[in-house]
Scaffold this motif. Structure first.
Motif, PDB file in Angstrom:
ATOM      1  N   ALA A 180       0.823  -1.208   0.000  1.00 41.63           N
ATOM      2  CA  ALA A 180       0.000   0.000   0.000  1.00 41.63           C
ATOM      3  C   ALA A 180       0.861   1.264   0.000  1.00 41.63           C
ATOM      4  O   ALA A 180       0.579   2.221  -0.731  1.00 41.63           O
ATOM      5  N   ILE A 181       1.895   1.282   0.820  1.00 35.95           N
ATOM      6  CA  ILE A 181       2.753   2.467   0.901  1.00 35.95           C
ATOM      7  C   ILE A 181       3.499   2.687  -0.405  1.00 35.95           C
ATOM      8  O   ILE A 181       3.620   3.817  -0.893  1.00 35.95           O
ATOM      9  N   ALA A 182       4.010   1.610  -1.010  1.00 37.10           N
ATOM     10  CA  ALA A 182       4.735   1.746  -2.273  1.00 37.10           C
ATOM     11  C   ALA A 182       3.809   2.206  -3.396  1.00 37.10           C
ATOM     12  O   ALA A 182       4.178   3.068  -4.214  1.00 37.10           O
ATOM     13  N   ARG A 183       2.604   1.667  -3.448  1.00 39.73           N
ATOM     14  CA  ARG A 183       1.651   2.088  -4.481  1.00 39.73           C
ATOM     15  C   ARG A 183       1.266   3.548  -4.314  1.00 39.73           C
ATOM     16  O   ARG A 183       1.147   4.300  -5.291  1.00 39.73           O
ATOM     17  N   ALA A 184       1.061   3.973  -3.079  1.00 39.74           N
ATOM     18  CA  ALA A 184       0.618   5.341  -2.817  1.00 39.74           C
ATOM     19  C   ALA A 184       1.677   6.369  -3.204  1.00 39.74           C
ATOM     20  O   ALA A 184       1.351   7.525  -3.470  1.00 39.74           O
ATOM     21  N   ASP A 185       2.929   5.972  -3.239  1.00 40.02           N
ATOM     22  CA  ASP A 185       3.992   6.909  -3.590  1.00 40.02           C
ATOM     23  C   ASP A 185       3.888   7.369  -5.044  1.00 40.02           C
ATOM     24  O   ASP A 185       4.328   8.466  -5.384  1.00 40.02           O
ATOM     25  N   ALA A 186       3.325   6.532  -5.908  1.00 38.23           N
ATOM     26  CA  ALA A 186       3.055   6.884  -7.315  1.00 38.23           C
ATOM     27  C   ALA A 186       4.291   7.448  -8.013  1.00 38.23           C
ATOM     28  O   ALA A 186       4.247   8.500  -8.653  1.00 38.23           O
ATOM     29  N   SER A 187       5.422   6.758  -7.871  1.00 41.87           N
ATOM     30  CA  SER A 187       6.670   7.196  -8.499  1.00 41.87           C
ATOM     31  C   SER A 187       7.411   5.953  -8.985  1.00 41.87           C
ATOM     32  O   SER A 187       6.800   4.908  -9.187  1.00 41.87           O
ATOM     33  N   ASP A 188       8.741   6.068  -9.147  1.00 44.73           N
ATOM     34  CA  ASP A 188       9.516   4.891  -9.528  1.00 44.73           C
ATOM     35  C   ASP A 188       9.857   4.018  -8.321  1.00 44.73           C
ATOM     36  O   ASP A 188      10.551   3.002  -8.452  1.00 44.73           O
ATOM     37  N   LEU A 189       9.364   4.396  -7.145  1.00 42.80           N
ATOM     38  CA  LEU A 189       9.601   3.611  -5.931  1.00 42.80           C
ATOM     39  C   LEU A 189       8.990   2.220  -6.059  1.00 42.80           C
ATOM     40  O   LEU A 189       7.852   2.073  -6.514  1.00 42.80           O
ATOM     41  N   VAL A 190       9.746   1.213  -5.660  1.00 43.79           N
ATOM     42  CA  VAL A 190       9.230  -0.157  -5.631  1.00 43.79           C
ATOM     43  C   VAL A 190       9.635  -0.791  -4.310  1.00 43.79           C
ATOM     44  O   VAL A 190      10.669  -0.459  -3.728  1.00 43.79           O
ATOM     45  N   ALA A 191       8.807  -1.703  -3.827  1.00 40.20           N
ATOM     46  CA  ALA A 191       9.097  -2.424  -2.585  1.00 40.20           C
ATOM     47  C   ALA A 191       8.663  -3.870  -2.753  1.00 40.20           C
ATOM     48  O   ALA A 191       7.588  -4.147  -3.308  1.00 40.20           O
ATOM     49  N   THR A 192       9.494  -4.776  -2.271  1.00 42.57           N
ATOM     50  CA  THR A 192       9.259  -6.198  -2.505  1.00 42.57           C
ATOM     51  C   THR A 192       9.565  -7.015  -1.264  1.00 42.57           C
ATOM     52  O   THR A 192      10.610  -6.815  -0.637  1.00 42.57           O
ATOM     53  N   VAL A 193       8.660  -7.922  -0.917  1.00 43.63           N
ATOM     54  CA  VAL A 193       8.944  -8.974   0.055  1.00 43.63           C
ATOM     55  C   VAL A 193       9.169 -10.245  -0.766  1.00 43.63           C
ATOM     56  O   VAL A 193       8.229 -10.832  -1.290  1.00 43.63           O
ATOM     57  N   GLY A 194      10.435 -10.623  -0.894  1.00 49.46           N
ATOM     58  CA  GLY A 194      10.769 -11.708  -1.809  1.00 49.46           C
ATOM     59  C   GLY A 194      10.910 -13.071  -1.166  1.00 49.46           C
ATOM     60  O   GLY A 194      10.903 -14.085  -1.851  1.00 49.46           O
ATOM     61  N   ALA A 195      11.035 -13.104   0.163  1.00 43.44           N
ATOM     62  CA  ALA A 195      11.197 -14.391   0.854  1.00 43.44           C
ATOM     63  C   ALA A 195      10.473 -14.319   2.190  1.00 43.44           C
ATOM     64  O   ALA A 195      10.524 -13.299   2.877  1.00 43.44           O
ATOM     65  N   ILE A 196       9.785 -15.393   2.545  1.00 39.02           N
ATOM     66  CA  ILE A 196       9.078 -15.455   3.823  1.00 39.02           C
ATOM     67  C   ILE A 196       9.107 -16.892   4.330  1.00 39.02           C
ATOM     68  O   ILE A 196       9.009 -17.844   3.545  1.00 39.02           O
ATOM     69  N   GLU A 197       9.268 -17.030   5.637  1.00 35.46           N
ATOM     70  CA  GLU A 197       9.317 -18.360   6.262  1.00 35.46           C
ATOM     71  C   GLU A 197       8.525 -18.313   7.557  1.00 35.46           C
ATOM     72  O   GLU A 197       8.738 -17.426   8.394  1.00 35.46           O
ATOM     73  N   ALA A 198       7.581 -19.246   7.715  1.00 39.01           N
ATOM     74  CA  ALA A 198       6.778 -19.352   8.936  1.00 39.01           C
ATOM     75  C   ALA A 198       7.207 -20.586   9.720  1.00 39.01           C
ATOM     76  O   ALA A 198       7.338 -21.677   9.154  1.00 39.01           O
ATOM     77  N   LEU A 199       7.391 -20.418  11.019  1.00 35.33           N
ATOM     78  CA  LEU A 199       7.845 -21.511  11.883  1.00 35.33           C
ATOM     79  C   LEU A 199       6.870 -21.720  13.046  1.00 35.33           C
ATOM     80  O   LEU A 199       6.266 -20.753  13.516  1.00 35.33           O
ATOM     81  N   PRO A 200       6.651 -22.947  13.455  1.00 39.50           N
ATOM     82  CA  PRO A 200       7.433 -24.147  13.112  1.00 39.50           C
ATOM     83  C   PRO A 200       7.099 -24.784  11.775  1.00 39.50           C
ATOM     84  O   PRO A 200       7.710 -25.797  11.403  1.00 39.50           O
ATOM     85  N   GLY A 201       6.097 -24.290  11.066  1.00 41.44           N
ATOM     86  CA  GLY A 201       5.835 -24.801   9.732  1.00 41.44           C
ATOM     87  C   GLY A 201       5.005 -26.062   9.690  1.00 41.44           C
ATOM     88  O   GLY A 201       5.170 -26.896   8.795  1.00 41.44           O
ATOM     89  N   ALA A 202       4.102 -26.231  10.649  1.00 43.60           N
ATOM     90  CA  ALA A 202       3.214 -27.402  10.681  1.00 43.60           C
ATOM     91  C   ALA A 202       1.772 -26.955  10.437  1.00 43.60           C
ATOM     92  O   ALA A 202       1.361 -25.880  10.878  1.00 43.60           O
ATOM     93  N   ALA A 203       0.986 -27.789   9.772  1.00 39.91           N
ATOM     94  CA  ALA A 203      -0.380 -27.417   9.410  1.00 39.91           C
ATOM     95  C   ALA A 203      -1.277 -27.224  10.624  1.00 39.91           C
ATOM     96  O   ALA A 203      -2.249 -26.455  10.573  1.00 39.91           O
ATOM     97  N   ASN A 204      -0.969 -27.869  11.727  1.00 38.22           N
ATOM     98  CA  ASN A 204      -1.839 -27.793  12.899  1.00 38.22           C
ATOM     99  C   ASN A 204      -1.237 -26.972  14.038  1.00 38.22           C
ATOM    100  O   ASN A 204      -1.603 -27.135  15.195  1.00 38.22           O
ATOM    101  N   VAL A 205      -0.277 -26.077  13.684  1.00 38.49           N
ATOM    102  CA  VAL A 205       0.354 -25.227  14.697  1.00 38.49           C
ATOM    103  C   VAL A 205       0.279 -23.769  14.256  1.00 38.49           C
ATOM    104  O   VAL A 205       0.640 -23.443  13.118  1.00 38.49           O
ATOM    105  N   ILE A 206      -0.194 -22.909  15.163  1.00 37.79           N
ATOM    106  CA  ILE A 206      -0.198 -21.477  14.897  1.00 37.79           C
ATOM    107  C   ILE A 206       1.258 -21.002  14.780  1.00 37.79           C
ATOM    108  O   ILE A 206       2.071 -21.292  15.662  1.00 37.79           O
ATOM    109  N   PRO A 207       1.613 -20.297  13.710  1.00 28.75           N
ATOM    110  CA  PRO A 207       2.995 -19.849  13.567  1.00 28.75           C
ATOM    111  C   PRO A 207       3.417 -18.928  14.717  1.00 28.75           C
ATOM    112  O   PRO A 207       2.745 -17.932  15.006  1.00 28.75           O
ATOM    113  N   GLY A 208       4.521 -19.289  15.338  1.00 25.48           N
ATOM    114  CA  GLY A 208       5.023 -18.470  16.430  1.00 25.48           C
ATOM    115  C   GLY A 208       6.145 -17.539  16.022  1.00 25.48           C
ATOM    116  O   GLY A 208       6.490 -16.617  16.769  1.00 25.48           O
TER     117      GLY A 208
END
Length: 437
Positions: free
Chosen positions: A275-303
């Motif tokens: 949202a912040i990058a889009r609102a700047d309306a310029s050549d500004l770009v922002a990227t989240v290129g990698a993300i990891e959730a732990l412990p990474g189990a389907a039945n566990v809320i990520p801590g």
């Protein structure tokens, strides 16, 4: 013997295609050429042979950069350096980096075929490491050349826990074993080592200018129907590593109001970045290129969640303001959700403007090649931004299909490569005239 078309842009592209497969790739079914790997060694040998064919003397510098030299008519004149990188990302395209090296070789080949020399020598650099795809640091070899390398090489290891020291030693030994009988011979191979790595630095006053041709890696030129464009500079870059901490818990027994879900909080942070990058309306770009959730189990809320944040803009003040706004939002989101978080800034590269006089020479050469002039900012980093600490720099962008790069689908039209070669030769002619030749 590698078969390629006759000299020119088409040959430059065909040579890039040759380098896209084994033995010039470390993967059997995709392109990956990491720094100091067997594929890098094979590429150095092959490209060095092409440099010799073009009329150059060839050597490896202490950082394992491939360097071809074409003499000038004035003794001790500073050199025009033309370069780009030979390494690639994993599962990358054939033209990102090598095309700039091959076009530089074609420039020298055209001059050599006419028996012409400029007042200054021309040196073609095939940098060994720009992408940082093997070791956790990018542009190691151009930084060594520019004299700006500050990384602790003794502490660097790749993903297989091979130290930088070991990799450089093995490259030296392996290269020595295949070099005999080749079209060129590398002197002082024993100098390839961590302790001498910084000796790749070019002496003060030895470099007249740096020129790099590179695919745009963006859609602007294609959208405007243009073959080439003059780069005005390389955007300022910030990169962060972010950790969000909550409480891991059972997915079936922890009620929604009692949760401290680190992933849900990180998701809100990611949307704030957009949202912040889009609102700047310029050549500004922002990227989240990698993300990891732990412990990474389907039945566990990520801590715990880790993610990266990359913010870029042509203007460093605008980049910094946007990044500060994003980090402020992270604080607010974490407070609201009862989360903890930590931020580490891992990368801060200032904007790197290209030299105004050299841009004018590129523009004039572009017009002479029958092409309209277009100037644009590079959002991606290149060796040129490092070389700017050493000498005036210029960059020429080539149109790439769909703006696609770092991808096997990377494509360049042969006609565009011919245009780029004509512009580069025109630039060299004009630089020679300006120098006094």
């Amino acid at each position: 013997m590698v078969s390629v078309p006759s000299p020119g842009g088409a040959r430059a592209m065909a040579r890039c295609d040759v380098l896209g497969v084994a033995p010039f790739s470390d993967l059997p079914d995709a392109l990956y050429r990491g720094y100091l790997t067997p594929a890098h060694r094979a590429a150095v040998d092959q490209v060095g042979s092409w440099m010799v064919e073009a009329g150059m003397t060839v050597a490896l510098d202490p950082a394992a950069n491939l360097v071809g030299r074409y003499s000038g008519t004035i003794d001790d004149a500073p050199a025009l350096v033309i370069g780009s990188h030979l390494d690639s990302v994993r599962d990358g395209g054939c033209y990102d980096g090598p095309l700039g090296v091959m076009l530089g070789i074609e420039c020298v080949a055209a001059l050599h075929a006419q028996g012409r020399h400029l007042p200054f020598p021309i040196e073609i650099y095939g940098f060994g490491d720009e992408e940082g795809s093997r070791f956790p640091a990018a542009m190691l070899t151009s930084r060594a050349v520019a004299g700006t390398l500050e990384a602790d090489l003794l502490a660097i290891h790749d993903a297989d826990d091979i130290s930088f020291t070991t990799a450089l030693r093995l490259f030296n030994a392996d290269y020595a074993s295949v070099c005999n009988g080749r079209a060129f011979e590398v002197s002082d191979r024993s100098q390839l080592g961590v302790t001498s790595f910084h000796q790749a630095r070019r002496p003060a006053g030895s470099t007249l200018a740096y020129l790099e041709a590179h695919i745009e890696q963006g859609p602007v030129l294609e959208a405007e129907g243009l073959a080439v464009g003059t780069v005005t500079g390389i955007a300022a870059q910030l990169r962060y590593r972010v950790e969000v901490r909550g409480t891991a818990g059972h997915a079936g027994t922890t009620s929604m109001p009692l949760r401290r879900d680190a992933l849900a909080g990180a998701a809100e942070m990611l949307l704030a970045v957009e949202a912040i990058a889009r609102a700047d309306a310029s050549d500004l770009v922002a990227t989240v290129g990698a993300i990891e959730a732990l412990p990474g189990a389907a039945n566990v809320i990520p801590g715990r969640v880790h993610f990266t944040l990359d913010v870029r803009a042509g203007d460093a003040a605008r980049r910094d303001a946007a990044a500060e706004a994003m980090l402020d939002r992270f604080h607010t989101i974490a407070d609201t959700r009862g989360l903890d978080f930590a931020i580490e800034r891992v990368h801060d590269l200032p904007a790197s403007p290209c030299d105004a006089a050299l841009m004018d020479l590129l523009d004039a050469a572009t017009l002479a090649a029958g092409q309209p002039v277009r100037r644009l900012v590079s959002g991606a980093g290149h060796d040129a931004m490092v070389m700017a600490a050493l000498c005036p720099t210029a960059m020429l962008f080539l149109r790439c299909e769909g703006g696609i790069s770092h991808n096997p689908a990377e494509q360049v039209a042969p006609a565009d490569a011919e245009v780029a070669l004509a512009v580069m030769l025109g630039f060299i002619e004009r630089l020679g005239a300006a120098y006094g030749g």
